[in-house]
Enzyme design. Sequence first.
Site: not given
Ligand code: ACO
Length: 332
Positions: A114, A259, A289
């Site tokens: 990224c 980004h 992304n």
């Molecule tokens: N749809 C529905 N449910 C989902 C999905 C989906 N696409 N993906 C995960 N879940 C579920 C998981 O299985 C989990 O279920 P469980 O509680 O039964 O185990 C629940 O949702 C929560 O999962 P988490 O991974 O803890 O979800 P979180 O609330 O942390 O959200 C996210 C995930 C959006 C990626 C978050 O961690 C975040 O914003 N992270 C920042 C990282 C990021 O944005 N990366 C982007 C790319 S990297 C970059 O460009 C730098």
Amino acid sequence: MPYSKIAALGHYVPEQVVTNAYLSTLMDTSDEWITERTGIKERRWIDPAKDTVANMSAKATRMALERAGLKEKDIEFIVFATITPDYFFPGSGVLLQRELGLEGIGALDIRNACSGFIYALSVADQYIKTGMYKTILVVGAEIQSTALDVTTRGRNTAVIFGDGAGVAILQAADKPGILSTHLHADGRFAEELYVRDPGSSRPREERQPEQILDTTHYKVVMNGNQVFKHAVTRFTEAIEEALQANNLRKDDISLLIPHQANLRISQFIQQKMELSDSQVYNNIMRYGNTTAASIPIAMSEAWAEGKIKENDLICLAAFGSGFTWASALLRW
Ligand code: ACO
């Protein structure tokens, strides 16, 4: 010593629009979940019969050349940022060079995920400042859709990533242009956001053809919480570092183009830095992304929408796998 400036921007995104509703037919997810966590409403996926990383970049380059009134032959060097090259090797820089009919000029590939576009911009800026080249094509392009696990198993990352290409043509100038670039990395966090295979760390006996379908191949491993936590800190640090290096204040920023990692990350930075809505550009809602491509696509769109004007102060900032993070300040 000459300075460098962006002479023109261009971008290309594939025609196929993939909505959250469509993803819900492939995996257990919903528009509500994706929108709330990431801000993404749709993304673009390539048609493998039509698009490659190299030809998407060539289309973006032609848009930039036309906007600048330049020809292919004016390009003296290519710096190409991607983590999804068309081949495992060689890099996509040489393939773009071939598409543009520029046999003989140098082509350098950058694999900083990224942060790749800002790293690429920084490298090109140095070459221009030393007088080695006068016109450099800087590219960020990715095809991520072909490697996504679009079953429920891969839903935590499959909903985030999209395809596209963006370019900047960097040219020598009498005044800056690029005021400064700031590059950082912390490899202690390499495995918090990575794709292990097909990497060379895997022993030969685990690399036999039948294991190519092993789930680690091309699988994006992401510790979402860690990424979020580090991203919001490093983004802000990098922006402040760039402002300090130039004796400028956050109010001086005309437009911050972060980004496009996740809308929640951008909103967090905006709030933390107390920037107004008009100071921050986001298009992740439409493209997801696109890793190294996200900044040049966003910059090209912002310019086309009239949001980047003469004398504006543009701040670019990125955070991603590595971890790596970077910023750049530009006087337009
Ligand atoms: N749809 C529905 N449910 C989902 C999905 C989906 N696409 N993906 C995960 N879940 C579920 C998981 O299985 C989990 O279920 P469980 O509680 O039964 O185990 C629940 O949702 C929560 O999962 P988490 O991974 O803890 O979800 P979180 O609330 O942390 O959200 C996210 C995930 C959006 C990626 C978050 O961690 C975040 O914003 N992270 C920042 C990282 C990021 O944005 N990366 C982007 C790319 S990297 C970059 O460009 C730098």
